[in-house]
Design an enzyme around this catalytic site. Structure first.
Site, PDB file in Angstrom:
ATOM      1  N   HIS A  49      -4.617  -4.594  -4.090  1.00 32.23           N
ATOM      2  CA  HIS A  49      -5.716  -4.724  -5.040  1.00 32.23           C
ATOM      3  C   HIS A  49      -5.216  -5.270  -6.371  1.00 32.23           C
ATOM      4  CE1 HIS A  49      -8.940  -2.723  -2.832  1.00 32.23           C
ATOM      5  NE2 HIS A  49      -7.967  -2.017  -2.287  1.00 32.23           N
TER       6      HIS A  49
ATOM      7  N   ALA B 219       7.124   9.743  11.088  1.00 29.90           N
ATOM      8  CA  ALA B 219       5.737  10.042  10.735  1.00 29.90           C
ATOM      9  C   ALA B 219       5.601  10.297   9.235  1.00 29.90           C
ATOM     10  CB  ALA B 219       5.263  11.267  11.512  1.00 29.90           C
TER      11      ALA B 219
END
Length: 177
Positions: free
Chosen positions: A104, A152
């Site tokens: 962004h 993870a």
């Protein structure tokens, strides 16, 4: 019920095959959450994309997302390929992996970030045989090495070498094998 779902997945895959830049044999795709610019996606043979995938590409003459042979992409994965995301052969994505070569914009202090759009930042390469664990985040400019393992819940902002295991936020190399 399982046979019916598998048949639906195969029919969906056959229907979508012509929408991609290129698409190999034995391609299966689940119910996608979102798919933009499929003509910017090249898919190899024996690829499986599970339900809930969110794939964002920019319009391009050449593919911005290249998926090699034997790739398995888990459920609810998001891939943003504005310019160059390369996923080589036999890569395994667990569920909820996030990969983006874009970010962004936020430099205009007078505008909310949501109104400033997104832009390409840097290319991503995930080398053959890599395994991305559940909830992994791969940031722009990263190369994941051959047969590397990302644990993870890791956030990868730097390159991971071949045959390395990376873990943490930010991900650090915890072992070479």
């Amino acid at each position: 019920m399982f046979i019916f779902r598998k048949l639906l997945k195969q029919l969906r895959s056959l229907f979508l095959r012509g929408f991609f830049y290129s698409c190999g044999e034995r391609f299966e795709i689940g119910r996608l959450q979102y798919l933009s610019e499929p003509k910017s996606i090249s898919i190899g043979n024996d690829v499986s994309i599970a339900d809930g995938a969110n794939i964002n590409c920019k319009p391009s003459i050449e593919p911005t997302l290249m998926i090699g042979n034997g790739v398995r992409i888990g459920r609810d994965v998001q891939i943003n390929a504005y310019n160059s995301v390369v996923i080589e052969d036999n890569v395994l994505f667990a569920d909820r992996v996030y990969v983006s070569d874009a970010s962004h914009n936020y430099n205009d202090k007078g505008n909310p970030i949501i109104k400033q759009g997104t832009d390409f930042v840097d290319s991503i390469k995930i080398s053959s045989g890599a395994w991305l664990g559940i909830n992994t985040v791969i940031l722009p400019g990263v190369t994941i090495g051959k047969n590397a393992v990302i644990a993870a819940n890791s956030v990868v902002r730097d390159d991971v070498p071949d045959f390395a295991i990376a873990s943490g936020v930010p991900a650090k190399i915890v072992k070479n094998y």
